[in-house]
Design a protein around this motif. Structure first.
Motif, PDB file in Angstrom:
ATOM      1  N   ASN A  67      22.336  84.116 -47.756  1.00  0.00           N
ATOM      2  CA  ASN A  67      21.783  83.332 -46.644  1.00  0.00           C
ATOM      3  C   ASN A  67      20.920  84.208 -45.740  1.00  0.00           C
ATOM      4  N   ARG A  68      21.364  85.436 -45.502  1.00  0.00           N
ATOM      5  CA  ARG A  68      20.567  86.347 -44.673  1.00  0.00           C
ATOM      6  C   ARG A  68      19.222  86.642 -45.323  1.00  0.00           C
ATOM      7  N   LEU A  69      19.236  86.906 -46.624  1.00  0.00           N
ATOM      8  CA  LEU A  69      17.986  87.177 -47.327  1.00  0.00           C
ATOM      9  C   LEU A  69      17.089  85.943 -47.345  1.00  0.00           C
ATOM     10  N   GLN A  70      17.687  84.780 -47.568  1.00  0.00           N
ATOM     11  CA  GLN A  70      16.911  83.545 -47.576  1.00  0.00           C
ATOM     12  C   GLN A  70      16.219  83.339 -46.233  1.00  0.00           C
ATOM     13  N   GLU A  71      16.952  83.549 -45.156  1.00  0.00           N
ATOM     14  CA  GLU A  71      16.382  83.359 -43.824  1.00  0.00           C
ATOM     15  C   GLU A  71      15.258  84.350 -43.552  1.00  0.00           C
ATOM     16  N   MET A  72      15.433  85.592 -43.982  1.00  0.00           N
ATOM     17  CA  MET A  72      14.383  86.585 -43.769  1.00  0.00           C
ATOM     18  C   MET A  72      13.132  86.217 -44.553  1.00  0.00           C
ATOM     19  N   CYS A  73      13.297  85.826 -45.809  1.00  0.00           N
ATOM     20  CA  CYS A  73      12.137  85.440 -46.603  1.00  0.00           C
ATOM     21  C   CYS A  73      11.431  84.238 -45.985  1.00  0.00           C
ATOM     22  N   HIS A  74      12.205  83.266 -45.536  1.00  0.00           N
ATOM     23  CA  HIS A  74      11.618  82.077 -44.908  1.00  0.00           C
ATOM     24  C   HIS A  74      10.834  82.454 -43.651  1.00  0.00           C
ATOM     25  N   LYS A  75      11.363  83.395 -42.891  1.00  0.00           N
ATOM     26  CA  LYS A  75      10.693  83.856 -41.675  1.00  0.00           C
ATOM     27  C   LYS A  75       9.294  84.369 -41.976  1.00  0.00           C
ATOM     28  N   TYR A  76       9.123  84.991 -43.137  1.00  0.00           N
ATOM     29  CA  TYR A  76       7.828  85.540 -43.532  1.00  0.00           C
ATOM     30  C   TYR A  76       7.088  84.621 -44.514  1.00  0.00           C
ATOM     31  N   SER A  77       7.423  83.347 -44.487  1.00  0.00           N
ATOM     32  CA  SER A  77       6.736  82.327 -45.313  1.00  0.00           C
ATOM     33  C   SER A  77       6.834  82.624 -46.796  1.00  0.00           C
ATOM     34  N   SER A  78       7.955  83.166 -47.213  1.00  0.00           N
ATOM     35  CA  SER A  78       8.165  83.503 -48.621  1.00  0.00           C
ATOM     36  C   SER A  78       9.456  82.859 -49.120  1.00  0.00           C
ATOM     37  N   ARG A  79       9.662  82.924 -50.435  1.00  0.00           N
ATOM     38  CA  ARG A  79      10.834  82.310 -51.049  1.00  0.00           C
ATOM     39  C   ARG A  79      11.693  83.366 -51.724  1.00  0.00           C
ATOM     40  N   LEU A  80      13.000  83.116 -51.752  1.00  0.00           N
ATOM     41  CA  LEU A  80      13.937  83.935 -52.509  1.00  0.00           C
ATOM     42  C   LEU A  80      14.536  83.089 -53.611  1.00  0.00           C
ATOM     43  N   ILE A  81      14.427  83.585 -54.839  1.00  0.00           N
ATOM     44  CA  ILE A  81      15.017  82.913 -56.000  1.00  0.00           C
ATOM     45  C   ILE A  81      16.038  83.859 -56.597  1.00  0.00           C
ATOM     46  N   VAL A  82      17.312  83.484 -56.565  1.00  0.00           N
ATOM     47  CA  VAL A  82      18.394  84.345 -57.045  1.00  0.00           C
ATOM     48  C   VAL A  82      18.716  83.993 -58.494  1.00  0.00           C
ATOM     49  N   LYS A  83      18.704  85.012 -59.342  1.00  0.00           N
ATOM     50  CA  LYS A  83      18.984  84.820 -60.772  1.00  0.00           C
ATOM     51  C   LYS A  83      20.098  85.769 -61.186  1.00  0.00           C
ATOM     52  N   GLN A  84      20.964  85.300 -62.047  1.00  0.00           N
ATOM     53  CA  GLN A  84      22.043  86.126 -62.580  1.00  0.00           C
ATOM     54  C   GLN A  84      21.828  86.305 -64.090  1.00  0.00           C
ATOM     55  N   PRO A  85      21.119  87.364 -64.469  1.00  0.00           N
ATOM     56  CA  PRO A  85      20.736  87.553 -65.876  1.00  0.00           C
ATOM     57  C   PRO A  85      21.902  87.543 -66.855  1.00  0.00           C
ATOM     58  N   GLU A  86      22.991  88.214 -66.516  1.00  0.00           N
ATOM     59  CA  GLU A  86      24.079  88.305 -67.490  1.00  0.00           C
ATOM     60  C   GLU A  86      24.654  86.927 -67.812  1.00  0.00           C
ATOM     61  N   THR A  87      24.768  86.091 -66.788  1.00  0.00           N
ATOM     62  CA  THR A  87      25.267  84.726 -67.000  1.00  0.00           C
ATOM     63  C   THR A  87      24.245  83.880 -67.748  1.00  0.00           C
ATOM     64  N   GLU A  88      22.991  83.933 -67.285  1.00  0.00           N
ATOM     65  CA  GLU A  88      21.959  83.081 -67.874  1.00  0.00           C
ATOM     66  C   GLU A  88      21.607  83.499 -69.293  1.00  0.00           C
ATOM     67  N   LEU A  89      21.512  84.796 -69.535  1.00  0.00           N
ATOM     68  CA  LEU A  89      21.199  85.266 -70.887  1.00  0.00           C
ATOM     69  C   LEU A  89      22.347  84.982 -71.842  1.00  0.00           C
ATOM     70  N   GLY A  90      23.574  85.067 -71.338  1.00  0.00           N
ATOM     71  CA  GLY A  90      24.721  84.762 -72.177  1.00  0.00           C
ATOM     72  C   GLY A  90      24.723  83.318 -72.621  1.00  0.00           C
ATOM     73  N   LYS A  91      24.375  82.418 -71.688  1.00  0.00           N
ATOM     74  CA  LYS A  91      24.371  80.994 -72.001  1.00  0.00           C
ATOM     75  C   LYS A  91      23.207  80.599 -72.905  1.00  0.00           C
ATOM     76  N   SER A  92      22.021  81.122 -72.602  1.00  0.00           N
ATOM     77  CA  SER A  92      20.820  80.666 -73.316  1.00  0.00           C
ATOM     78  C   SER A  92      20.572  81.395 -74.631  1.00  0.00           C
ATOM     79  N   LEU A  93      20.882  82.709 -74.666  1.00  0.00           N
ATOM     80  CA  LEU A  93      20.543  83.505 -75.845  1.00  0.00           C
ATOM     81  C   LEU A  93      21.741  84.201 -76.482  1.00  0.00           C
ATOM     82  N   GLY A  94      22.913  84.028 -75.922  1.00  0.00           N
ATOM     83  CA  GLY A  94      24.091  84.691 -76.468  1.00  0.00           C
ATOM     84  C   GLY A  94      24.056  86.198 -76.325  1.00  0.00           C
ATOM     85  N   ILE A  95      23.354  86.691 -75.298  1.00  0.00           N
ATOM     86  CA  ILE A  95      23.199  88.129 -75.082  1.00  0.00           C
ATOM     87  C   ILE A  95      24.306  88.642 -74.167  1.00  0.00           C
ATOM     88  N   ASN A  96      24.935  89.724 -74.566  1.00  0.00           N
ATOM     89  CA  ASN A  96      25.951  90.376 -73.740  1.00  0.00           C
ATOM     90  C   ASN A  96      25.455  91.771 -73.391  1.00  0.00           C
TER      91      ASN A  96
END
Length: 313
Positions: free
Chosen positions: A48-77
């Protein structure tokens, strides 16, 4: 169009990510950014702190969790890969073409132990001329690393802390030769993601001027740098585009002597982590600490000439 910036950090480094991003925003006030944070998890409060800071500077924060997403989509560990003294997170940057949306055809990867000190546009739009990644050349230690990796000395070996990436071209390589399969094949000889990049992108790497990744090694009295960059060094010290605190004693420790350490404090004061308490990195006795203070003072005035000391530029 916003600039696509990719960073990697967990809860232990989220404060430093905030400082680096604050320096990016403050020195690039007229720009908008999409910040892709690759993480294995941060708290809701930190996000939330990072989101608010990015918003303050007219920017966006997109949080990604590679280990979870790669495991689900590509079976990568990613836990299958060697980490040595480092962390699995170092491999996240190898999967940027997968983690970022298909419409993102270029990005800039930035380590978070940095201060951005200049307009980022010339770096972001660096002409790649057929390369997939542009980055600063690593320190001379890479001569021995290339031998271990069976690379020629003419082959490029980069510092992956700052990378301008052609994601469109990278995706074509990835579709033909998945990087995870490649890493598994070479896992017996690599120690980190820089080794992988040197081998996987062989002939597709080009070098940036050193001012775009001024590591601590370049500020030492006897700098660890290839001779061919010495002509750039004096100006790069005085006008660094990016300051990379690539040494154990970083500016969030009281005993850091880096000439630009105060920039960390400057931008920290503009974040929600401004109440951070600085501690010493080295666990020394009072006598040892006094001796070190005397030694640093003598180096400061040139009475001692320790090669590892980082004098004021």
């Amino acid at each position: 169009m916003p600039y696509n910036i990719v960073i990697a950090a967990n809860e232990g480094y989220v404060q430093h990510a905030a400082v680096m991003l604050c320096s990016l925003f403050e020195t690039n006030r007229n720009k908008q950014f999409d910040i892709y944070l690759l993480t294995d998890g941060i708290t809701d409060t930190s996000e939330n702190r990072l989101q608010e800071m990015c918003h303050k500077y007219s920017s966006r924060l997109i949080v990604k969790q590679p280990e979870t997403e790669l495991g689900k989509s590509l079976g990568i560990n990613l836990k299958d890969l060697p980490v040595g003294q480092w962390h699995t997170m170092m491999y996240y940057k190898l999967f940027m073409p997968v983690m970022l949306p298909p419409q993102c055809d270029r990005c800039l990867f930035l380590d978070v132990d940095m201060i951005i000190n200049d307009d980022i546009d010339p770096l972001y739009n660096w002409e790649l001329n057929g390369s997939i990644i542009a980055a600063a050349e690593d320190i001379p230690d890479c001569v021995e690393i290339k031998k271990r990796l069976n690379l020629k000395q003419a082959d490029a070996y980069i510092n992956s802390g700052v990378m301008v990436c052609d994601l469109a071209a990278w995706r074509k390589v990835e579709s033909a030769h998945p990087v995870f399969e490649f890493v598994k094949k070479v896992s017996s000889i690599i120690t980190n993601e820089q080794d992988v990049i040197a081998m996987y992108f062989k002939s597709k790497l080009s070098f940036l001027p050193i001012r775009w990744n001024m590591t601590t090694f370049y500020f030492m009295r006897v700098p660890k740098i290839f001779d061919k960059y010495l002509s750039e060094l004096s100006d790069a010290k005085r006008n660094p585009g990016i300051i990379h605190f690539a040494a154990p004693i970083k500016p969030w420790f009281k005993d850091c002597i880096h000439p630009y350490k105060n920039l960390y404090k400057k931008y920290l004061a503009k974040t929600d982590w401004k109440d951070f308490k600085f501690n010493n990195w080295e666990k020394l006795t009072p006598r040892q600490r006094l001796n070190k203070y005397i030694k640093n003072t003598l180096n400061h005035f040139g009475i001692l000439q320790d090669g590892l000391y980082t004098p004021k530029y």
